[in-house]
Design a protein around this motif. Sequence first.
Motif, mmCIF file in Angstrom:
data_model
loop_
_atom_site.group_PDB
_atom_site.id
_atom_site.type_symbol
_atom_site.label_atom_id
_atom_site.label_comp_id
_atom_site.label_asym_id
_atom_site.label_seq_id
_atom_site.Cartn_x
_atom_site.Cartn_y
_atom_site.Cartn_z
ATOM 1 N N UNK A 30 66.624 -88.537 -9.597
ATOM 2 C CA UNK A 30 67.950 -88.883 -10.106
ATOM 3 C C UNK A 30 68.936 -87.741 -9.880
ATOM 4 N N UNK A 31 68.482 -86.511 -10.044
ATOM 5 C CA UNK A 31 69.351 -85.361 -9.802
ATOM 6 C C UNK A 31 69.760 -85.288 -8.335
ATOM 7 N N UNK A 32 68.829 -85.576 -7.436
ATOM 8 C CA UNK A 32 69.141 -85.550 -6.005
ATOM 9 C C UNK A 32 70.168 -86.623 -5.648
ATOM 10 N N UNK A 33 69.984 -87.817 -6.187
ATOM 11 C CA UNK A 33 70.928 -88.905 -5.912
ATOM 12 C C UNK A 33 72.320 -88.557 -6.444
ATOM 13 N N UNK A 34 72.377 -88.046 -7.672
ATOM 14 C CA UNK A 34 73.666 -87.678 -8.257
ATOM 15 C C UNK A 34 74.349 -86.590 -7.442
ATOM 16 N N UNK A 35 73.574 -85.653 -6.924
ATOM 17 C CA UNK A 35 74.136 -84.561 -6.136
ATOM 18 C C UNK A 35 74.735 -85.075 -4.831
ATOM 19 N N UNK A 36 74.040 -85.978 -4.169
ATOM 20 C CA UNK A 36 74.538 -86.532 -2.904
ATOM 21 C C UNK A 36 75.826 -87.323 -3.133
ATOM 22 N N UNK A 37 75.839 -88.156 -4.160
ATOM 23 C CA UNK A 37 77.028 -88.963 -4.447
ATOM 24 C C UNK A 37 78.214 -88.072 -4.794
ATOM 25 N N UNK A 65 68.960 -77.321 -0.472
ATOM 26 C CA UNK A 65 68.640 -77.184 -1.896
ATOM 27 C C UNK A 65 68.038 -78.476 -2.450
ATOM 28 N N UNK A 66 68.643 -79.604 -2.084
ATOM 29 C CA UNK A 66 68.099 -80.886 -2.534
ATOM 30 C C UNK A 66 66.711 -81.100 -1.937
ATOM 31 N N UNK A 94 62.009 -74.854 -11.795
ATOM 32 C CA UNK A 94 63.158 -74.101 -12.295
ATOM 33 C C UNK A 94 63.854 -73.317 -11.186
ATOM 34 N N UNK A 95 63.092 -72.691 -10.313
ATOM 35 C CA UNK A 95 63.697 -71.943 -9.203
ATOM 36 C C UNK A 95 64.494 -72.879 -8.298
ATOM 37 N N UNK A 96 63.912 -74.032 -7.987
ATOM 38 C CA UNK A 96 64.623 -74.997 -7.141
ATOM 39 C C UNK A 96 65.898 -75.481 -7.822
ATOM 40 N N UNK A 97 65.839 -75.694 -9.128
ATOM 41 C CA UNK A 97 67.026 -76.122 -9.871
ATOM 42 C C UNK A 97 68.083 -75.020 -9.867
ATOM 43 N N UNK A 98 67.658 -73.768 -10.040
ATOM 44 C CA UNK A 98 68.602 -72.657 -10.022
ATOM 45 C C UNK A 98 69.302 -72.509 -8.678
ATOM 46 N N UNK A 99 68.556 -72.630 -7.581
ATOM 47 C CA UNK A 99 69.164 -72.561 -6.254
ATOM 48 C C UNK A 99 70.133 -73.718 -6.030
ATOM 49 N N UNK A 100 69.777 -74.879 -6.535
ATOM 50 C CA UNK A 100 70.664 -76.039 -6.443
ATOM 51 C C UNK A 100 71.986 -75.751 -7.158
ATOM 52 N N UNK A 101 71.893 -75.157 -8.345
ATOM 53 C CA UNK A 101 73.104 -74.807 -9.078
ATOM 54 C C UNK A 101 73.942 -73.762 -8.361
ATOM 55 N N UNK A 102 73.283 -72.791 -7.715
ATOM 56 C CA UNK A 102 74.017 -71.764 -6.962
ATOM 57 C C UNK A 102 74.813 -72.373 -5.811
ATOM 58 N N UNK A 103 74.202 -73.324 -5.124
ATOM 59 C CA UNK A 103 74.907 -73.964 -4.010
ATOM 60 C C UNK A 103 76.136 -74.713 -4.517
ATOM 61 N N UNK A 104 75.976 -75.408 -5.628
ATOM 62 C CA UNK A 104 77.133 -76.107 -6.176
ATOM 63 C C UNK A 104 78.189 -75.117 -6.661
ATOM 64 N N UNK A 105 77.767 -73.995 -7.214
ATOM 65 C CA UNK A 105 78.733 -72.988 -7.628
ATOM 66 C C UNK A 105 79.531 -72.445 -6.459
ATOM 67 N N UNK A 106 78.882 -72.348 -5.288
ATOM 68 C CA UNK A 106 79.574 -71.851 -4.096
ATOM 69 C C UNK A 106 80.685 -72.785 -3.642
ATOM 70 N N UNK A 107 80.638 -74.049 -4.072
ATOM 71 C CA UNK A 107 81.696 -74.984 -3.670
ATOM 72 C C UNK A 107 83.051 -74.585 -4.234
#
Length: 278
Positions: A30-37, A65-66, A94-107
């Motif tokens: 669900x997190x991956x789908x929400x991120x793509x959308x 990241x996804x 948790x590490x994968x989630x943290x990296x995912x958040x970092x990528x979104x922060x870079x936006x």
Amino acid sequence: MASLPPDHDALIADDIGRSRLQAHRYGTVWAAVASVVTAALFIWAQGQLSSLGRSGVWLIALGLAIGMRLVVLAGHQRAEQADQDWRRWLWRYRVAIGLHGLVWGASAWLPSSLADPEQQDVLLLMLTGLAVGAMTLTLFDLRAALLFALPCTVPLTLRLLFGAAPLAVATVVAMLMAVLLMGMLTVAARRASRERRALAITLRAEDDNARGAREAEAMLRMLFEHVGQGISVFDKDLRLRAWNAESAKFIGADPGIVRAGLPLRTVLLTMRRAGQFG
């Protein structure tokens, strides 16, 4: 609340850790789908489809990241039966989630300027919405929630606060509301963690009590069958509830006839016909 001896702490931690892993399994897709959308909406809103610069690199990083989160999920599903080290898998999530958040922060650094209040609002709405959504989805694991929410929102917050562009009133209100919501979710997550631990302790105590009762029943049954004397137990309605083989012999009935619920009157009549009363 039920309490357990100190040596049960490791068992309680195992129960909670494994329940978190199961929740991560169900939440990752669900997190991956929400991120793509959200990424598609963001690119459309920013009008950067024709840009081949930072947005292209950022989209590649987001895809990686996804993909990393999905790889962790797939690896966990394959190793679930054989691998008992839940801590290692929890930290991988948790590490994968943290990296995912970092990528979104870079936006937050994709737009060359945030002078346009509308652009500020789009970024703020997108990133705070993702952070709040991620915290809601991972309320069962506060560390994972914060590992996504903080890297996702802090870069934009710093750019807005220390940038040259003035902040619109709506932007300031939205930032304060986002902080309030994330604070409330943090409190809710801590409370849920305490309740989860209390539930795990209760379930573990009930399991131990049930196991102890089964062991005591087995011991009692063994003594019951090997005591060498006929023993019969009747309830308040004078119906047979328990008996051993010696009791069936003493009654003088075929063991196949003796059954639970047999009235005492029937037992006495059977004993009289068998000559037990002389």
